[in-house]
Motif scaffolding. Structure first.
Motif, PDB file in Angstrom:
ATOM      1  N   GLU A 117       0.831  -1.209   0.000  1.00 24.42           N
ATOM      2  CA  GLU A 117       0.000   0.000   0.000  1.00 24.42           C
ATOM      3  C   GLU A 117       0.865   1.258   0.000  1.00 24.42           C
ATOM      4  O   GLU A 117       0.616   2.204  -0.756  1.00 24.42           O
ATOM      5  CB  GLU A 117      -0.910  -0.002   1.231  1.00 24.42           C
ATOM      6  N   ASP A 166     -10.686  -3.982  -1.703  1.00 19.87           N
ATOM      7  CA  ASP A 166      -9.806  -2.897  -2.129  1.00 19.87           C
ATOM      8  C   ASP A 166      -8.917  -3.288  -3.310  1.00 19.87           C
ATOM      9  O   ASP A 166      -8.175  -2.461  -3.828  1.00 19.87           O
ATOM     10  CB  ASP A 166      -8.924  -2.458  -0.948  1.00 19.87           C
ATOM     11  N   ARG A 218      -9.094  -1.109  -6.638  1.00 23.62           N
ATOM     12  CA  ARG A 218      -8.389   0.173  -6.604  1.00 23.62           C
ATOM     13  C   ARG A 218      -6.890  -0.025  -6.775  1.00 23.62           C
ATOM     14  O   ARG A 218      -6.234   0.694  -7.541  1.00 23.62           O
ATOM     15  CB  ARG A 218      -8.661   0.897  -5.279  1.00 23.62           C
ATOM     16  N   ARG A 219      -6.345  -1.009  -6.082  1.00 22.11           N
ATOM     17  CA  ARG A 219      -4.901  -1.245  -6.155  1.00 22.11           C
ATOM     18  C   ARG A 219      -4.492  -1.701  -7.549  1.00 22.11           C
ATOM     19  O   ARG A 219      -3.448  -1.289  -8.070  1.00 22.11           O
ATOM     20  CB  ARG A 219      -4.475  -2.275  -5.101  1.00 22.11           C
TER      21      ARG A 219
END
Length: 206
Positions: A24, A107, A110-111
């Protein structure tokens, strides 16, 4: 605590949290500061881990930048390894991909999109992505070979897996080109539609 961590031993939870924090943070720093301008020292200092810890989780700076890809295909290979492989292989591989995509964390979309956007402007990541694609193709071939109930024609298997990977690549490129409208449901629909096009594509005229 997220569901995918709840049932893991404490040591494994800590390891996974560190791996996720590195991925992240790397994606954020590479996007904000630029890939070349961000060093591994910058990343490790921000996450507050040593380089030794970094290299226990990722092989290189390129590897951590493409973590969204490796997360998907690691999960995919683990799932395919559990299957009893019989019937048309291409369809089996597609259904396994559909299952794996559906099980990725919320998520992940998005990544994945951020990774694709980052890669477009970084030749080193484009080259690494191609190399990783080759590694993944070989790994799928080996996993299918090990799980097959009968002897496998290696050439036909290689061709089938190459077609599978190409179809995924085509669908995911279309999804990102559309700005990922519709989210993961649209991606999964595009994957299904792309695989359905394969017979016509094989007889396509110039």
């Amino acid at each position: 605590m997220s569901d995918d961590l709840r049932d893991l031993p404490l040591r494994e939870r800590k390891k996974l949290r560190t791996r996720r924090a590195l991925a992240e943070t790397a994606l954020r720093l590479f996007t904000e500061r630029g890939y070349d301008a961000t060093t591994l020292d910058d990343l490790c200092d921000t996450v507050e881990v040593s380089k030794r810890t970094f290299f226990r989780n990722y092989r290189s700076k390129e590897d951590v930048a493409l973590a969204a890809d490796s997360d998907l295909w690691s999960a995919y290979l683990d799932y395919v390894a559990t299957l009893k492989l019989d019937g048309p292989l291409l369809e089996t591989l597609r259904v396994a991909l559909d299952t794996t995509l559906g099980a990725m964390d919320p998520d992940w979309d998005r990544r994945f999109l951020a990774t694709r956007a980052l890669s477009e402007g970084v030749p080193a990541l484009q080259a690494h992505s191609l190399g990783y694609c080759q590694e993944t193709t070989r790994a799928i071939v080996e996993t299918v070979t090990e799980g097959a109930r009968t002897d496998v024609d290696r050439m036909r298997l290689q061709l089938t897996v190459e077609i599978f990977v190409a179809a995924w690549h085509t669908a995911s490129l279309q999804w990102t080109a559309q700005g990922a409208q519709g989210g993961r449901d649209t991606l999964m629909k595009l994957v299904e539609e792309t695989f359905a096009m394969i017979p016509d594509a094989l007889t396509c005229s110039a």
